[in-house]
Every structure is written in structure tokens, then in C-alpha cells.
Design an enzyme around this catalytic site. Structure first.
Site, PDB file in Angstrom:
ATOM      1  N   HIS A 121      94.976   7.057  13.339  1.00  0.00           N
ATOM      2  CA  HIS A 121      94.590   7.683  12.071  1.00  0.00           C
ATOM      3  C   HIS A 121      95.157   6.980  10.839  1.00  0.00           C
ATOM      4  CE1 HIS A 121      92.376  10.577  14.166  1.00  0.00           C
ATOM      5  NE2 HIS A 121      93.201  11.594  14.205  1.00  0.00           N
ATOM      6  N   HIS A 197      88.799  15.598   9.243  1.00  0.00           N
ATOM      7  CA  HIS A 197      89.520  16.221  10.349  1.00  0.00           C
ATOM      8  C   HIS A 197      89.696  17.734  10.186  1.00  0.00           C
ATOM      9  CE1 HIS A 197      92.004  16.346  13.874  1.00  0.00           C
ATOM     10  NE2 HIS A 197      92.239  15.043  13.899  1.00  0.00           N
ATOM     11  N   GLU A 336      84.861  15.241  14.652  1.00  0.00           N
ATOM     12  CA  GLU A 336      85.167  14.163  13.716  1.00  0.00           C
ATOM     13  C   GLU A 336      84.118  13.062  13.856  1.00  0.00           C
ATOM     14  OE1 GLU A 336      89.377  13.055  14.663  1.00  0.00           O
ATOM     15  OE2 GLU A 336      89.211  14.859  15.859  1.00  0.00           O
TER      16      GLU A 336
END
Ligand code: NAG
Ligand code: NAG
Ligand code: NAG
Length: 371
Positions: A121, A197, A336
Site C-alpha cells: 500500500h 480502501h 478495492e
């Protein structure tokens, strides 16, 4: 259009107060963090420019009862502290990059390892952990919207080249939330893979597990992973596996049962109809449909990305969120939309490389209803 409506809450958070890198202080030390509301009748969201984070989504159920259907915190300070990426805008590259390294145009780049040996991420401080600039905020009217901007610098978290990133949240009738993202590479080619997210629980955040919610995923294939949760490079059919959600099924039907998945889903699916190799990525496709039988709330997700990571909050446990509610395992599901994980190390996956002057785009549309 009206500009810069005053934020509801101006928290006057200074980045220095959180002990972050001194290199960034000069540029962003004066940026203010606020919470911004968008209202359209009984449909409303809150967004903070900390991480371009979606803090709440309030909407009615089939009886008109309002609830907030995303997990999160009451205060921005808790998002600064948080580790679950609740509602955050993930980048520069969402998901895992194997061994936190990649080679592009003959040069090898090393990233931060924040997930075993992998980068996850965007690294230690990805786009969900930085202060964005509010470019426009229209709180009400026919199309309430907010646009946030972030300039990511050459070398930030190890990634090459400057990158100008925008995200817009917009409400339209009836009960439609659009999330539009773009990023323009400046000077160097770079991988870009943004993802939103949000942790959805259509029964209301903190209402318990989502195992009884029904999910349909418009995806016939998924990307199997190795022990480090990195794709092997293969695209496998979902047919005959517990990953098959082509027909609606409850989230929990095949969790923790013989022949099922042991501990929930954390899986990237290849969305049907989005061309591998970069074709057709501009067209919105149905990605997922979620229904909560208890409240009659339903959500449809459309997007223009090759993949969608279906995550069932397997790692949540004892997180104290909004209103003192405690979030545990399976307390929400994430959808996502994104490019395939670790695409930068898999030439057979759709490319996520953005060349200088070129624009990355990512559009999501969430349509809420009740039944
Ligand atoms: C941040 O995390 C620390 C350690 O878990 C905790 O003690 C503190 O209360 C948290 N602060 C906020 C604002 O949540
Ligand atoms: C990280 O890589 C090293 C060297 O390949 C390996 O020995 C180790 O087990 C890996 N760690 C994890 C958490 O995967
Ligand atoms: C990116 O989005 C912003 C905000 O909507 C818009 O003003 C800008 O023109 C877009 N950039 C490109 C290159 O499309």
C-alpha cells in the site's frame, strides 16, 4: 461553482505535531487538516484531506433508518494513528510489491518493506498517510463534491518521478457516490495503482460480521498467491473453487468449512470484460453487488480497472472505532478496484506503468439502493 466552503471542523493539525519526516516539513507544515461534509437529502458523506479519507457514508435502509455503512474513526487523529487503512486513498502503488523492489527501464528501485519482505500500500507513508490539498468543496446542491490534490515527489517512498494526483468524491441522485482518480507522471516513468480502501458493512459499521451479507463478483478468474500473498503470475478460473462469486453467495458460505477458505478472503479478481493489456480499461463495468438481508440495503460497484481485491477484514480485531464501536474479524468487506497486485513484476499482467506526461485514470461508481 462555489469554491472553498469553510470546513466543518478545522483541526489545525500540523504535520510536525505527528513527528513525521523533517524533509516534508517545509512544504506541508502549514497545511491544515479538516473534515468536509457532502449532503444530498438523507445521503451524506464525510471526507478528510488526511489521506483523502472517506470517513463516513450515511444512507437509509428499506425502512428509512439511517446508518453509517463504513468503518472508521470519529477523529482525524485516530486515522493518523490507525493501521487498517479505513477509507483511505491508497497509493502510489496499492497492494503488494514482491520483495519491495522492481526494475523499470533498466533501473532497479528499492522500496520500504512494510509487509514481511514486501512493500504494501505504497510503503510506510503512502498516499493514505499524507495531507492532501482541498481544491474544491461543494457541500450541497444537485452534485455535492470535493476534489483533493497531492503532489508526490520524485523518490517518495522509493518511487521514481514526480506525480500529480487528484481524487474527486461526488454525490448524485439517487444514492450514487462516484470516486474519480487521476495521476499524471512528471519527468520519469513510474508504476501507479491507486485504490480506495473503504470497509463496507451495509448493516451499519459496528453492527457485527458481514458473513451473512450476499456478494456477487463479476469475475471468472482470480490471481492465486504464494505464501507471502504475492500473485504467482497465473490467472486461474474461479469455477469449482470457494472463490466463485459469479452467482450471489453469502460471504461466509465457504469460510472455515471443508473445501472452503480457512480465514476469509484477501484475493484479487480479474474483472470480466476489462481487457488484459490495457484495452477497455476506460469503460465502467459491473464489478460487484452486495446485499444485506437484515436491513435491505444494497450496493452495486462499477469501475474501469482490471482487478478488484476482495478483502473480508481478516486482520481486524478489537479496533475501537466510531461511537466506541469495536470492529472485529469479518466486521466489513473491502472491494478495492485496482490493477493487479505486483503488476510491475509480472509482464503478463496489465501494465500499471505511467510514462512522463501520461495520465492514469481510475473511476468508481457506487450505487446504493434498498429492497
Ligand atoms: C495511538 O496509538 C497509541 C498506541 O496504540 C495509543 O496509546 C493512543 O491512544 C492512540 N492515539 C489515538 C489518538 O488514537
Ligand atoms: C524474506 O526473504 C528472506 C530471504 O529470501 C527469507 O529467508 C525470509 O524467510 C523472508 N521473510 C518473509 C517474512 O517472507
Ligand atoms: C484530474 O482530475 C482533476 C479533478 O477532477 C481535473 O481537474 C484534471 O483535469 C484531471 N487531470 C487530467 C489530466 O485529466
Amino acid at each position: 461553482m462555489a469554491r472553498a466552503v469553510l470546513p466543518l471542523t478545522v483541526l489545525a493539525l500540523c504535520i510536525v505535531a505527528f513527528g513525521l519526516s523533517s524533509t516534508a516539513n517545509a512544504a506541508i507544515g502549514r497545511k491544515m487538516v479538516g473534515v468536509y461534509e457532502l449532503n444530498k437529502g438523507d445521503f451524506s458523506i464525510r471526507v478528510t484531506n488526511w489521506g483523502a479519507t472517506l470517513m463516513s457514508v450515511v444512507l437509509p435502509d428499506s425502512k428509512g433508518n439511517l446508518a453509517d455503512v463504513v468503518l472508521g474513526y470519529d477523529t482525524v487523529a485516530e486515522y493518523v494513528n490507525g493501521t487498517a487503512y479505513f477509507g483511505g486513498l491508497i497509493g502510489r502503488v496499492a497492494n503488494r510489491i514482491a520483495n519491495a523492489r522492481f526494475t523499470l527501464d533498466g533501473k532497479t528501485y528499492r522500496l520500504f518493506r512494510n509487509d514481511g519482505n514486501n512493500s504494501l500500500h505504497g510503503g510506510h507513508r503512502g498516499f493514505s498517510k499524507v495531507i492532501w490539498t482541498v481544491k474544491e468543496h461543494i457541500g450541497g446542491g444537485a452534485s455535492p463534491c470535493i476534489t483533493l490534490y497531492y503532489h508526490s515527489f520524485d523518490g517518495e517512498q522509493g518511487f521514481p518521478g514526480d506525480l500529480d494526483v487528484y481524487v474527486t468524491y461526488e454525490l448524485s441522485s439517487p444514492y450514487v457516490l462516484a470516486v474519480r482518480m487521476n495521476a499524471t507522471a512528471r519527468g520519469k516513468a513510474t508504476p501507479v495503482n491507486l485504490a480506495h480502501h473503504a470497509y463496507w458493512n451495509l448493516g451499519g459499521h459496528g453492527s457485527g460480521s458481514v458473513l451473512a451479507e450476499t456478494v456477487q463478483l463479476f469475475a471468472s478468474r482470480y490471481t492465486p498467491v504464494d505464501a507471502a500473498l504475492v500473485p504467482t503470475g497465473r490467472l486461474a478460473p474461479v469455477a469449482g473453487t470457494p472463490y466463485d462469486f459469479r452467482a450471489p453467495a453469502t460471504v461466509g458460505a465457504r469460510v472455515g468449512v471443508p473445501g472452503g477458505v480457512s480465514a476469509g478472503y484477501d484475493t484479487n479478481y480479474a474483472v470480466d470484460g476489462v481487457g488484459v493489456g490495457g484495452e477497455g480499461q476506460r469503460r465502467l463495468r459491473p464489478v460487484a453487488a452486495v446485499r444485506d438481508g437484515a436491513t435491505g440495503r444494497a450496493m452495486e460497484l462499477w469501475a474501469d480497472q482490471p482487478g478488484v481485491q476482495f478483502y473480508t477484514s481478516n486482520g481486524l480485531g478489537g479496533v475501537r472505532g466510531k461511537g466506541g464501536k469495536v470492529y472485529d474479524r469479518y466486521g466489513a468487506l473491502c472491494l478495492e478496484t485496482q490493477g493487479f497486485p505486483d503488476a510491475v513484476n509480472h509482464p503478463s499482467f496489465p501494465s500499471q506503468i505511467v510514462r512522463p506526461g501520461k495520465v492514469y485514470e481510475h473511476n468508481m461508481v457506487l450505487k446504493f439502493s434498498s429492497f
